[in-house]
Design a protein around this motif. Structure first.
Motif, PDB file in Angstrom:
ATOM      1  N   GLU A  84       0.817  -1.214   0.000  1.00  0.00           N
ATOM      2  CA  GLU A  84       0.000   0.000   0.000  1.00  0.00           C
ATOM      3  C   GLU A  84       0.849   1.261   0.000  1.00  0.00           C
ATOM      4  O   GLU A  84       1.780   1.404   0.787  1.00  0.00           O
ATOM      5  N   MET A  85       0.484   2.161  -0.892  1.00  0.00           N
ATOM      6  CA  MET A  85       1.134   3.473  -0.978  1.00  0.00           C
ATOM      7  C   MET A  85       0.255   4.501  -0.285  1.00  0.00           C
ATOM      8  O   MET A  85      -0.976   4.417  -0.338  1.00  0.00           O
ATOM      9  N   PRO A  86       0.871   5.522   0.320  1.00  0.00           N
ATOM     10  CA  PRO A  86       0.064   6.613   0.877  1.00  0.00           C
ATOM     11  C   PRO A  86      -0.617   7.359  -0.273  1.00  0.00           C
ATOM     12  O   PRO A  86      -0.067   7.436  -1.372  1.00  0.00           O
ATOM     13  N   PRO A  87      -1.833   7.886  -0.053  1.00  0.00           N
ATOM     14  CA  PRO A  87      -2.514   8.590  -1.137  1.00  0.00           C
ATOM     15  C   PRO A  87      -1.761   9.856  -1.552  1.00  0.00           C
ATOM     16  O   PRO A  87      -1.163  10.526  -0.708  1.00  0.00           O
ATOM     17  N   SER A  88      -1.781  10.136  -2.841  1.00  0.00           N
ATOM     18  CA  SER A  88      -1.155  11.354  -3.357  1.00  0.00           C
ATOM     19  C   SER A  88      -2.130  12.515  -3.184  1.00  0.00           C
ATOM     20  O   SER A  88      -3.339  12.338  -3.343  1.00  0.00           O
ATOM     21  N   PRO A  89      -1.617  13.714  -2.917  1.00  0.00           N
ATOM     22  CA  PRO A  89      -2.496  14.883  -2.850  1.00  0.00           C
ATOM     23  C   PRO A  89      -3.155  15.131  -4.217  1.00  0.00           C
ATOM     24  O   PRO A  89      -2.586  14.793  -5.259  1.00  0.00           O
ATOM     25  N   LEU A  90      -4.331  15.708  -4.209  1.00  0.00           N
ATOM     26  CA  LEU A  90      -5.096  15.951  -5.443  1.00  0.00           C
ATOM     27  C   LEU A  90      -4.271  16.662  -6.517  1.00  0.00           C
ATOM     28  O   LEU A  90      -4.284  16.227  -7.674  1.00  0.00           O
ATOM     29  N   PRO A  91      -3.531  17.732  -6.209  1.00  0.00           N
ATOM     30  CA  PRO A  91      -2.749  18.375  -7.277  1.00  0.00           C
ATOM     31  C   PRO A  91      -1.763  17.422  -7.953  1.00  0.00           C
ATOM     32  O   PRO A  91      -1.565  17.469  -9.159  1.00  0.00           O
ATOM     33  N   MET A  92      -1.158  16.524  -7.152  1.00  0.00           N
ATOM     34  CA  MET A  92      -0.224  15.553  -7.727  1.00  0.00           C
ATOM     35  C   MET A  92      -0.950  14.544  -8.618  1.00  0.00           C
ATOM     36  O   MET A  92      -0.425  14.142  -9.657  1.00  0.00           O
ATOM     37  N   ARG A  93      -2.150  14.122  -8.211  1.00  0.00           N
ATOM     38  CA  ARG A  93      -2.916  13.168  -9.026  1.00  0.00           C
ATOM     39  C   ARG A  93      -3.294  13.802 -10.357  1.00  0.00           C
ATOM     40  O   ARG A  93      -3.226  13.149 -11.404  1.00  0.00           O
ATOM     41  N   VAL A  94      -3.668  15.075 -10.348  1.00  0.00           N
ATOM     42  CA  VAL A  94      -4.015  15.773 -11.587  1.00  0.00           C
ATOM     43  C   VAL A  94      -2.771  15.910 -12.462  1.00  0.00           C
ATOM     44  O   VAL A  94      -2.812  15.598 -13.655  1.00  0.00           O
ATOM     45  N   LEU A  95      -1.668  16.347 -11.869  1.00  0.00           N
ATOM     46  CA  LEU A  95      -0.421  16.497 -12.614  1.00  0.00           C
ATOM     47  C   LEU A  95       0.026  15.163 -13.209  1.00  0.00           C
ATOM     48  O   LEU A  95       0.474  15.103 -14.352  1.00  0.00           O
ATOM     49  N   SER A  96      -0.122  14.086 -12.443  1.00  0.00           N
ATOM     50  CA  SER A  96       0.334  12.777 -12.924  1.00  0.00           C
ATOM     51  C   SER A  96      -0.372  12.372 -14.209  1.00  0.00           C
ATOM     52  O   SER A  96       0.237  11.786 -15.091  1.00  0.00           O
ATOM     53  N   ARG A  97      -1.660  12.686 -14.316  1.00  0.00           N
ATOM     54  CA  ARG A  97      -2.399  12.338 -15.542  1.00  0.00           C
ATOM     55  C   ARG A  97      -1.893  13.143 -16.730  1.00  0.00           C
ATOM     56  O   ARG A  97      -1.875  12.672 -17.859  1.00  0.00           O
ATOM     57  N   LEU A  98      -1.458  14.377 -16.462  1.00  0.00           N
ATOM     58  CA  LEU A  98      -0.954  15.233 -17.535  1.00  0.00           C
ATOM     59  C   LEU A  98       0.429  14.800 -18.023  1.00  0.00           C
ATOM     60  O   LEU A  98       0.725  14.887 -19.211  1.00  0.00           O
ATOM     61  N   ILE A  99       1.277  14.336 -17.102  1.00  0.00           N
ATOM     62  CA  ILE A  99       2.640  13.961 -17.508  1.00  0.00           C
ATOM     63  C   ILE A  99       2.764  12.508 -17.928  1.00  0.00           C
ATOM     64  O   ILE A  99       3.800  12.097 -18.436  1.00  0.00           O
ATOM     65  N   ARG A 100       1.697  11.726 -17.739  1.00  0.00           N
ATOM     66  CA  ARG A 100       1.771  10.289 -18.057  1.00  0.00           C
ATOM     67  C   ARG A 100       2.291  10.017 -19.468  1.00  0.00           C
ATOM     68  O   ARG A 100       3.184   9.167 -19.622  1.00  0.00           O
ATOM     69  N   PRO A 101       1.807  10.703 -20.519  1.00  0.00           N
ATOM     70  CA  PRO A 101       2.329  10.387 -21.864  1.00  0.00           C
ATOM     71  C   PRO A 101       3.851  10.559 -21.964  1.00  0.00           C
ATOM     72  O   PRO A 101       4.527   9.749 -22.592  1.00  0.00           O
ATOM     73  N   MET A 102       4.389  11.572 -21.317  1.00  0.00           N
ATOM     74  CA  MET A 102       5.832  11.803 -21.349  1.00  0.00           C
ATOM     75  C   MET A 102       6.564  10.697 -20.590  1.00  0.00           C
ATOM     76  O   MET A 102       7.590  10.194 -21.041  1.00  0.00           O
ATOM     77  N   VAL A 103       6.037  10.304 -19.443  1.00  0.00           N
ATOM     78  CA  VAL A 103       6.665   9.276 -18.611  1.00  0.00           C
ATOM     79  C   VAL A 103       6.657   7.918 -19.322  1.00  0.00           C
ATOM     80  O   VAL A 103       7.581   7.127 -19.154  1.00  0.00           O
ATOM     81  N   LEU A 104       5.638   7.662 -20.134  1.00  0.00           N
ATOM     82  CA  LEU A 104       5.572   6.390 -20.860  1.00  0.00           C
ATOM     83  C   LEU A 104       6.577   6.339 -22.015  1.00  0.00           C
ATOM     84  O   LEU A 104       6.890   5.266 -22.518  1.00  0.00           O
TER      85      LEU A 104
END
Length: 154
Positions: free
Chosen positions: A55-75
């Motif tokens: 189990e990971m600690p939950p990410s703060p909402l701003p990080m969750r939003v940012l993660s969806r935006l950077i996902r294509p670059m990270v892949l």
């Protein structure tokens, strides 16, 4: 000063695991702060997080939003040099010594579970992803960490 890093590119997790096996069977040196065994342990723990076995600690909402935006670059490109929040760090990395053999065995076992799980759960950070996206993310992750492991020439 940035740690020395090899440029790697894996088209499949099997190819990434083959590189891990090759490194484990030869003399290596690591740059950065972790041993080869700790790197293998980290890669195994990451599979377990994806599978919801760890189990990971939950990410703060701003990080969750940012993660969806950077996902294509990270892949597309391995990311190195960022610091995890301390709670995530303690889940994903061990400060204890891990032998190369123990780390590799854990990695093999975690990968087999990952490979056998279908469908995969939503990623804790990147959300819902296809199998191909999960696989690409793992390949980039292996590239980033195994890049800090250097074969020693005889």
């Amino acid at each position: 000063m940035a740690a020395e890093h090899r440029k790697l590119r894996f088209e499949s997790i099997a190819a990434a695991l083959a590189e891990a096996e090759r490194l484990a069977a030869s003399e290596t040196r690591t740059t950065g702060q972790y041993s080869l065994g700790q790197i293998f342990e980290h890669l195994a723990r990451t599979f377990e997080v994806v599978l919801k076995e760890r189990e990971m600690p939950p990410s703060p909402l701003p990080m969750r939003v940012l993660s969806r935006l950077i996902r294509p670059m990270v892949l597309r490109k391995a990311m190195t040099g960022f610091k995890l929040p301390s709670k995530a760090q303690s889940v994903l990395w061990t400060s204890e010594a891990v032998s190369t053999e123990d780390g590799l065995q854990h990695l093999r076992e975690a990968y087999e579970k990952f490979k056998a799980t279908d469908p995969l759960p939503a990623h804790v950070f990147f959300g819902s992803m296809t199998r191909a996206q999960h696989d690409a993310l793992q390949c980039r992750h292996f590239e980033g960490h195994l890049g800090f492991v250097h074969p020693v020439s005889a």
